[in-house]
Write a protein that holds these residues in place. Structure first.
Motif, PDB file in Angstrom:
ATOM      1  N   ASN A 104     -17.562 -58.900 113.363  1.00  0.00           N
ATOM      2  CA  ASN A 104     -17.075 -60.254 113.599  1.00  0.00           C
ATOM      3  C   ASN A 104     -17.608 -61.252 112.576  1.00  0.00           C
ATOM      4  OD1 ASN A 104     -19.142 -59.226 115.582  1.00  0.00           O
ATOM      5  ND2 ASN A 104     -19.654 -61.390 115.649  1.00  0.00           N
ATOM      6  N   GLY A 105     -18.480 -60.799 111.660  1.00  0.00           N
ATOM      7  CA  GLY A 105     -18.991 -61.685 110.632  1.00  0.00           C
ATOM      8  C   GLY A 105     -17.959 -62.021 109.573  1.00  0.00           C
ATOM      9  N   GLN A 106     -17.071 -61.071 109.275  1.00  0.00           N
ATOM     10  CA  GLN A 106     -16.039 -61.285 108.273  1.00  0.00           C
ATOM     11  C   GLN A 106     -14.703 -60.797 108.816  1.00  0.00           C
ATOM     12  OE1 GLN A 106     -16.646 -60.381 104.227  1.00  0.00           O
ATOM     13  NE2 GLN A 106     -18.813 -60.877 104.224  1.00  0.00           N
ATOM     14  N   ALA A 107     -13.648 -61.547 108.529  1.00  0.00           N
ATOM     15  CA  ALA A 107     -12.321 -61.204 109.047  1.00  0.00           C
ATOM     16  C   ALA A 107     -11.875 -59.829 108.555  1.00  0.00           C
ATOM     17  CB  ALA A 107     -11.305 -62.269 108.632  1.00  0.00           C
ATOM     18  N   ALA A 108     -12.233 -59.474 107.322  1.00  0.00           N
ATOM     19  CA  ALA A 108     -11.832 -58.171 106.778  1.00  0.00           C
ATOM     20  C   ALA A 108     -12.455 -57.032 107.582  1.00  0.00           C
ATOM     21  CB  ALA A 108     -12.236 -58.077 105.306  1.00  0.00           C
ATOM     22  N   PHE A 109     -13.726 -57.185 107.972  1.00  0.00           N
ATOM     23  CA  PHE A 109     -14.395 -56.165 108.773  1.00  0.00           C
ATOM     24  C   PHE A 109     -13.771 -56.079 110.168  1.00  0.00           C
ATOM     25  CE2 PHE A 109     -18.541 -54.861 106.739  1.00  0.00           C
ATOM     26  CZ  PHE A 109     -18.216 -55.340 105.481  1.00  0.00           C
ATOM     27  N   SER A 142     -20.444 -65.426 114.300  1.00  0.00           N
ATOM     28  CA  SER A 142     -19.316 -66.341 114.382  1.00  0.00           C
ATOM     29  C   SER A 142     -18.406 -66.117 113.190  1.00  0.00           C
ATOM     30  CB  SER A 142     -19.824 -67.785 114.441  1.00  0.00           C
ATOM     31  OG  SER A 142     -18.756 -68.699 114.527  1.00  0.00           O
ATOM     32  N   ASP A 143     -17.596 -67.100 112.885  1.00  0.00           N
ATOM     33  CA  ASP A 143     -16.672 -67.042 111.764  1.00  0.00           C
ATOM     34  C   ASP A 143     -17.334 -67.634 110.528  1.00  0.00           C
ATOM     35  OD1 ASP A 143     -14.346 -66.948 110.207  1.00  0.00           O
ATOM     36  OD2 ASP A 143     -13.799 -68.972 110.808  1.00  0.00           O
ATOM     37  N   ASN A 144     -17.415 -66.871 109.427  1.00  0.00           N
ATOM     38  CA  ASN A 144     -18.110 -67.382 108.246  1.00  0.00           C
ATOM     39  C   ASN A 144     -17.390 -68.577 107.623  1.00  0.00           C
ATOM     40  OD1 ASN A 144     -15.988 -65.882 107.240  1.00  0.00           O
ATOM     41  ND2 ASN A 144     -17.237 -64.553 105.949  1.00  0.00           N
ATOM     42  N   VAL A 145     -16.074 -68.673 107.809  1.00  0.00           N
ATOM     43  CA  VAL A 145     -15.342 -69.835 107.302  1.00  0.00           C
ATOM     44  C   VAL A 145     -15.778 -71.092 108.060  1.00  0.00           C
ATOM     45  CG1 VAL A 145     -13.074 -70.869 106.922  1.00  0.00           C
ATOM     46  CG2 VAL A 145     -13.371 -68.400 106.676  1.00  0.00           C
ATOM     47  N   PHE A 146     -15.866 -70.977 109.368  1.00  0.00           N
ATOM     48  CA  PHE A 146     -16.295 -72.113 110.188  1.00  0.00           C
ATOM     49  C   PHE A 146     -17.728 -72.528 109.850  1.00  0.00           C
ATOM     50  CE2 PHE A 146     -18.906 -72.912 114.011  1.00  0.00           C
ATOM     51  CZ  PHE A 146     -18.567 -74.238 114.201  1.00  0.00           C
ATOM     52  N   VAL A 147     -18.629 -71.540 109.773  1.00  0.00           N
ATOM     53  CA  VAL A 147     -20.041 -71.840 109.484  1.00  0.00           C
ATOM     54  C   VAL A 147     -20.174 -72.497 108.114  1.00  0.00           C
ATOM     55  CG1 VAL A 147     -22.326 -70.835 109.100  1.00  0.00           C
ATOM     56  CG2 VAL A 147     -20.893 -69.993 110.959  1.00  0.00           C
ATOM     57  N   ASN A 162     -21.463 -65.222 102.998  1.00  0.00           N
ATOM     58  CA  ASN A 162     -20.779 -64.040 102.474  1.00  0.00           C
ATOM     59  C   ASN A 162     -21.590 -62.751 102.551  1.00  0.00           C
ATOM     60  OD1 ASN A 162     -18.011 -64.585 101.024  1.00  0.00           O
ATOM     61  ND2 ASN A 162     -19.267 -66.374 100.590  1.00  0.00           N
ATOM     62  N   LEU A 163     -22.908 -62.833 102.372  1.00  0.00           N
ATOM     63  CA  LEU A 163     -23.707 -61.610 102.233  1.00  0.00           C
ATOM     64  C   LEU A 163     -24.268 -61.086 103.562  1.00  0.00           C
ATOM     65  CD1 LEU A 163     -25.493 -62.462  98.863  1.00  0.00           C
ATOM     66  CD2 LEU A 163     -23.469 -61.040  99.237  1.00  0.00           C
ATOM     67  N   MET A 178     -14.459 -68.761  93.578  1.00  0.00           N
ATOM     68  CA  MET A 178     -14.042 -69.760  94.557  1.00  0.00           C
ATOM     69  C   MET A 178     -12.808 -69.338  95.353  1.00  0.00           C
ATOM     70  SD  MET A 178     -12.426 -72.680  92.049  1.00  0.00           S
ATOM     71  CE  MET A 178     -11.771 -73.685  93.384  1.00  0.00           C
ATOM     72  N   VAL A 179     -12.108 -68.298  94.898  1.00  0.00           N
ATOM     73  CA  VAL A 179     -10.923 -67.830  95.621  1.00  0.00           C
ATOM     74  C   VAL A 179     -11.206 -66.545  96.397  1.00  0.00           C
ATOM     75  CG1 VAL A 179      -9.353 -68.889  93.971  1.00  0.00           C
ATOM     76  CG2 VAL A 179     -10.089 -66.534  93.605  1.00  0.00           C
ATOM     77  N   GLY A 180     -12.447 -66.050  96.324  1.00  0.00           N
ATOM     78  CA  GLY A 180     -12.768 -64.791  96.968  1.00  0.00           C
ATOM     79  C   GLY A 180     -12.715 -64.855  98.486  1.00  0.00           C
ATOM     80  N   GLU A 181     -13.145 -65.960  99.061  1.00  0.00           N
ATOM     81  CA  GLU A 181     -13.127 -66.156 100.513  1.00  0.00           C
ATOM     82  C   GLU A 181     -12.696 -67.592 100.790  1.00  0.00           C
ATOM     83  OE1 GLU A 181     -13.648 -64.207 103.064  1.00  0.00           O
ATOM     84  OE2 GLU A 181     -14.458 -62.389 102.131  1.00  0.00           O
ATOM     85  N   PRO A 182     -12.087 -67.861 101.946  1.00  0.00           N
ATOM     86  CA  PRO A 182     -11.616 -69.226 102.242  1.00  0.00           C
ATOM     87  C   PRO A 182     -12.726 -70.278 102.186  1.00  0.00           C
ATOM     88  CG  PRO A 182     -10.650 -67.654 103.783  1.00  0.00           C
ATOM     89  CD  PRO A 182     -11.667 -66.904 102.981  1.00  0.00           C
ATOM     90  N   GLN A 183     -13.925 -69.944 102.715  1.00  0.00           N
ATOM     91  CA  GLN A 183     -14.998 -70.940 102.706  1.00  0.00           C
ATOM     92  C   GLN A 183     -15.481 -71.239 101.292  1.00  0.00           C
ATOM     93  OE1 GLN A 183     -15.353 -67.888 103.897  1.00  0.00           O
ATOM     94  NE2 GLN A 183     -17.345 -67.012 103.415  1.00  0.00           N
ATOM     95  N   ASN A 184     -15.324 -70.282 100.365  1.00  0.00           N
ATOM     96  CA  ASN A 184     -15.705 -70.533  98.972  1.00  0.00           C
ATOM     97  C   ASN A 184     -14.909 -71.702  98.405  1.00  0.00           C
ATOM     98  OD1 ASN A 184     -16.781 -68.050  99.640  1.00  0.00           O
ATOM     99  ND2 ASN A 184     -16.330 -67.093  97.691  1.00  0.00           N
ATOM    100  N   LEU A 185     -13.620 -71.718  98.709  1.00  0.00           N
ATOM    101  CA  LEU A 185     -12.750 -72.777  98.210  1.00  0.00           C
ATOM    102  C   LEU A 185     -13.152 -74.128  98.800  1.00  0.00           C
ATOM    103  CD1 LEU A 185     -10.290 -73.323  96.424  1.00  0.00           C
ATOM    104  CD2 LEU A 185      -8.840 -72.916  98.426  1.00  0.00           C
ATOM    105  N   ILE A 186     -13.499 -74.141 100.078  1.00  0.00           N
ATOM    106  CA  ILE A 186     -13.929 -75.377 100.738  1.00  0.00           C
ATOM    107  C   ILE A 186     -15.224 -75.890 100.112  1.00  0.00           C
ATOM    108  CG2 ILE A 186     -14.748 -76.339 102.930  1.00  0.00           C
ATOM    109  CD1 ILE A 186     -12.866 -74.325 104.330  1.00  0.00           C
ATOM    110  N   ILE A 187     -16.162 -74.982  99.858  1.00  0.00           N
ATOM    111  CA  ILE A 187     -17.439 -75.361  99.255  1.00  0.00           C
ATOM    112  C   ILE A 187     -17.233 -75.862  97.827  1.00  0.00           C
ATOM    113  CG2 ILE A 187     -19.650 -74.429  98.438  1.00  0.00           C
ATOM    114  CD1 ILE A 187     -19.537 -72.523 100.907  1.00  0.00           C
ATOM    115  N   ALA A 188     -16.378 -75.178  97.074  1.00  0.00           N
ATOM    116  CA  ALA A 188     -16.110 -75.577  95.686  1.00  0.00           C
ATOM    117  C   ALA A 188     -15.484 -76.971  95.628  1.00  0.00           C
ATOM    118  CB  ALA A 188     -15.195 -74.556  95.015  1.00  0.00           C
ATOM    119  N   LYS A 189     -14.549 -77.240  96.531  1.00  0.00           N
ATOM    120  CA  LYS A 189     -13.908 -78.568  96.557  1.00  0.00           C
ATOM    121  C   LYS A 189     -14.907 -79.652  96.914  1.00  0.00           C
ATOM    122  CE  LYS A 189      -9.135 -77.168  97.614  1.00  0.00           C
ATOM    123  NZ  LYS A 189      -8.054 -77.218  98.628  1.00  0.00           N
ATOM    124  N   SER A 190     -15.800 -79.353  97.855  1.00  0.00           N
ATOM    125  CA  SER A 190     -16.783 -80.351  98.270  1.00  0.00           C
ATOM    126  C   SER A 190     -17.754 -80.665  97.142  1.00  0.00           C
ATOM    127  CB  SER A 190     -17.542 -79.838  99.497  1.00  0.00           C
ATOM    128  OG  SER A 190     -18.436 -80.812  99.968  1.00  0.00           O
TER     129      SER A 190
END
Length: 527
Positions: A453-458, A406-411, A445-446, A221-233
């Motif tokens: 542009n799919g991932q901020a790290a890339f 787009s941004d995977n966090v937004f999606v 993530n995958l 859940m801490v690997g990517e920002p959207q993981n944390l959002i999904i886990a909280k939801s």
């Protein structure tokens, strides 16, 4: 305006970029308002997204901040989005901004230790396949607990160090702080050929590491920002998130390792280049000289940087503070304990991150346009109206497709909130919502490794100062990521279709997971 002034204006516009590129950007700026007012804001929004991706693809021709920024400014002026909406997006992503500003600078002050450790690693592991697996595995492990941008910043720092060592040797100025982007001083044809081979070698290691951040980042859940959002939801804790993702993440990780070995063994998609023997000799000599001249004060610096590195890992793993604040603590500790007190010396550490931070802010403008013009709504409605049996697969595929452009966090945020809304309205069951949450997390993530542009790290890797040195273009990154994209996407889809439901039911029946009551689940607001 006379021809001289007009010519000067054309030359100044986007600097040394090719004329055709300048004309393309001007054409975009002319066409966008016409499409927005005369055809459709929806069409104009998608056109802007495509144009922004084009500026990213042409990053080696011109840094995307300028042309992308011009497109974003025009979009605000014609009414595609509002400045307040952009500010809201920046505020929602303030953690990422602070991460870039402070964490990347903090890694800069640890480069002496990083270069020392990775030089030993590079010199002692002679097998390219084993070395590639080491980079991919280490990046995956670290990204499961640290932020992927932090891991990529480490890899970029190491790659830049290695490249600088050989470039200075090849340019016959080993002790001179020469411009490593200037190849004009390399007159020896053998050195030029070796440098090209070394570039290919470093490109492959960097891409393996970048993919590793995606393989590890999807697991926790801490690997990517959207993981944390999904886990909280969904109301999941760290262990529950990991277990629910296991039916997908473990098979995908194993297949990722196999892809790494396959492309290295058969030298496909730009992989398989060995470390040139001449470069190994130069690195050995550099290591020998550094060891010989390293005094007690230098050894103490290495020890201090190692201790700060331990603090960094512990602080991030246990989330003792926001990532950016931990990065700031790294800067303070390393500079104060290693004797770096000059303002200009500290300022150099921020040169790498700030251009990308500005570019990311422009990207938030594009995200604001996507939201305001509701560009993804047709896709979201189509998926939610499909039969329950096919929803997980469709969520996975469409999340992957949209995340790659787009941004995977937004999606991830938009989709999990749409699924949550459907749950609250009774359109789907709690069990279906939990399956969709796993599919959404996997999809963002995958398949998103397909494009920078799919991932901020890339994207950070593409726009770093190392990318042009290694001739790492947008197209080359897409090509080198292709085998990983195909395998990870297909394996992930098969796992979503065939293993997700039975394994989840097994967890529930054996009560390995304690599910919170529905009313305890929090609602995460859409950006």
């Amino acid at each position: 305006m006379d021809m001289t002034k007009r010519s000067a204006l054309v030359k100044n516009f986007l600097g040394a970029s090719p004329t055709w590129y300048k004309l393309a950007i001007i054409g975009f700026l002319v066409i966008n308002p016409l499409v927005f007012f005369l055809i459709s804001p929806f069409v104009a929004g998608w056109l802007l997204v495509v144009e922004f991706i084009f500026t990213l693809a042409m990053a080696l021709k011109c840094y995307p901040l300028q042309p992308g920024g011009l497109l974003a400014i025009e979009a605000v002026f014609i009414g595609m989005t509002k400045p307040a909406h952009i500010s809201e997006e920046i505020a929602n992503n303030l953690e990422v901004v602070l991460l870039l500003v402070f964490m990347v600078a903090g890694i800069y002050f640890m480069k002496q230790l990083l270069l020392f450790v990775f030089t030993k690693l590079l010199l002692n592991i002679r097998s390219k396949k084993l070395l590639s697996l080491s980079f991919l595995g280490a990046a995956a492990f670290l990204s499961a607990f640290l932020d992927a941008l932090t891991v990529v910043a480490v890899v970029i720092s190491v790659g830049t160090g290695f490249y600088s060592i050989y470039h200075k040797f090849a340019s016959n100025h080993p002790e001179h702080d020469s411009d490593v982007s200037d190849d004009s001083r390399i007159n020896n044809p053998e050195h030029k050929q070796t440098l090209e081979q070394f570039r290919a070698f470093l490109r492959s290691l960097l891409m393996h590491a970048a993919v590793g951040t995606a393989l590890g980042g999807v697991m926790t859940m801490v690997g990517e920002p959207q993981n944390l959002i999904i886990a909280k939801s969904a109301g999941w804790g760290f262990s529950e998130f990991f277990l629910r993702m296991t039916p997908i993440t473990l098979p995908v990780f194993v297949c990722g390792l196999l892809v790494c070995l396959f492309v290295e063994r058969f030298k496909l998609f730009g992989y398989g280049t060995e470390l040139p023997g001449k470069v190994r000799d130069v690195l050995k000599e550099f290591d020998r000289k550094e060891t010989a001249k390293r005094g007690r004060q230098d050894n103490v610096r290495l020890v201090v940087q190692a201790l700060v590195g331990i603090w960094l890992v512990v602080a991030l793993a246990f989330h003792l503070a926001e990532v950016g604040l931990i990065g700031l603590s790294v800067i303070i500790l390393t500079t104060s304990l290693c004797g770096v007190t000059d303002e200009h010396a500290i300022g150099k550490a921020f040169q790498e991150a700030l251009p990308f931070t500005a570019l990311l802010t422009v990207f938030f403008t594009v995200v604001a346009i996507i939201i305001e013009q509701q560009l993804f709504n047709p896709v979201i409605q189509f998926v939610l109206q499909s039969p329950a049996a096919s929803q997980t697969s469709l969520f996975y595929l469409f999340n992957g497709l949209l995340s790659s452009v787009s941004d995977n966090v937004f999606v991830g945020t938009v989709y999990i909130n749409e699924a949550r809304t459907a749950l609250e309205k009774g359109a789907i069951s709690l069990n279906q919502f939990e399956l969709l949450a796993v599919a959404i997390n996997s999809g963002t993530n995958l398949p998103s490794v397909a494009t920078p542009n799919g991932q901020a790290a890339f994207l950070f890797l593409l726009t770093s100062s190392l990318a042009p040195l290694l001739r790492m273009s947008y197209g080359r990154m897409v090509w080198m990521a292709l085998p990983y994209t195909l395998v990870l996407t297909i394996v992930g889809l098969l796992c979503v279709q065939h293993t997700l439901v039975p394994v989840t039911e097994l967890f529930t029946q054996w009560k390995w997971i304690t599910l919170p009551p529905l009313e305890a689940l929090g609602h995460v607001a859409i950006h």
